[in-house]
Design a protein around this motif. Structure first.
Motif, short mmCIF file in Angstrom:
data_model
loop_
_atom_site.label_atom_id
_atom_site.label_comp_id
_atom_site.label_asym_id
_atom_site.label_seq_id
_atom_site.Cartn_x
_atom_site.Cartn_y
_atom_site.Cartn_z
N CYS A 188 -21.33 1.39 -27.27
CA CYS A 188 -21.07 1.35 -25.82
C CYS A 188 -20.56 -0.04 -25.47
CB CYS A 188 -22.35 1.66 -25.06
SG CYS A 188 -22.18 1.35 -23.28
N CYS A 237 -23.37 -1.78 -22.80
CA CYS A 237 -24.70 -2.26 -23.18
C CYS A 237 -24.82 -2.57 -24.67
CB CYS A 237 -25.78 -1.26 -22.78
SG CYS A 237 -25.77 0.24 -23.78
N CYS A 270 -27.13 6.13 -24.16
CA CYS A 270 -27.32 5.21 -23.04
C CYS A 270 -26.72 5.85 -21.80
CB CYS A 270 -26.69 3.85 -23.33
SG CYS A 270 -24.89 3.88 -23.35
N CYS A 276 -24.93 4.25 -19.40
CA CYS A 276 -23.93 3.41 -18.74
C CYS A 276 -22.82 4.31 -18.21
CB CYS A 276 -23.34 2.42 -19.73
SG CYS A 276 -24.58 1.35 -20.45
ZN ZN Z 1 -24.37 1.72 -22.71
#
Ligand code: ZN
Ligand code: ZN
Length: 174
Positions: A143, A146, A155, A157
């Motif tokens: 990612c 992050c 995650c 995001c």
């Molecule tokens: Zn992320």
């Protein structure tokens, strides 16, 4: 191992060699030789040519690299044959005048009386590796927000985060 043309003038050279990691230079390729490289084959001077060599054989090795997407360790077991032709470097100058037929596209060149087997193997390994070095077909990568490995963690995001930041910057403008 130097494959000498002088020696080939006398007889076909047979080789059966094992190269430990480090003996063949893969530096600068983001690659690691993860097992000994074994190569066996022959090198010969072709009759009725002006010094053309034919080098053929087979090699096995396991290479390793970082996945292009998630940086995880990827191993590439390789087992491949090769059948290569080399001409003396002096031919390059004449190459423009000589018509190259289809089958000659694979021809390489050598100078200084021969060719290093290590150099041939290095080239074969690099050519034999996939263009995209990924750990698996569907590797989701890392990612960019992050830094999580998306194969291991989901995650949350937002994909638009990057654009949001630009939007925020724009708002700061005059
Ligand atoms: Zn992320
Ligand atoms: Zn990956």
């Amino acid at each position: 191992m130097f494959l000498s043309v002088k020696e080939m003038e006398l007889r076909k050279i047979r080789f059966d060699e094992t190269f430990e990691p480090g003996q063949i230079d893969f530096s600068g390729e983001h690659l690691e030789q993860a097992s000994p490289l074994h190569a066996a084959g022959s090198a010969e001077l072709l009759a009725n040519t002006e010094g053309e060599l034919r080098i053929r054989g087979r090699y096995t090795v396991e290479m390793a690299a970082g996945c292009d997407r998630c940086l995880g360790h990827v191993r590439f077991p390789m087992d491949a044959g090769f059948d290569l032709f080399y001409r003396p470097m002096v031919f390059i100058a004449r190459e423009e005048e000589v018509e190259i037929d289809e089958g000659e596209a694979e021809i390489g060149f050598y100078e200084n009386g021969g060719i290093e087997l290590e150099e041939i193997l290095r080239e074969q390994v690099l050519l034999g590796l996939p263009m995209q070095r990924v750990c698996r077909d569907g590797c989701k990568g890392i990612c960019p927000v992050c830094g999580a490995n998306r194969n291991e963690t989901e995650c949350h995001c937002r994909r638009e985060s990057h654009d949001d930041r630009w939007e925020a910057l724009r708002r700061l403008g005059p």
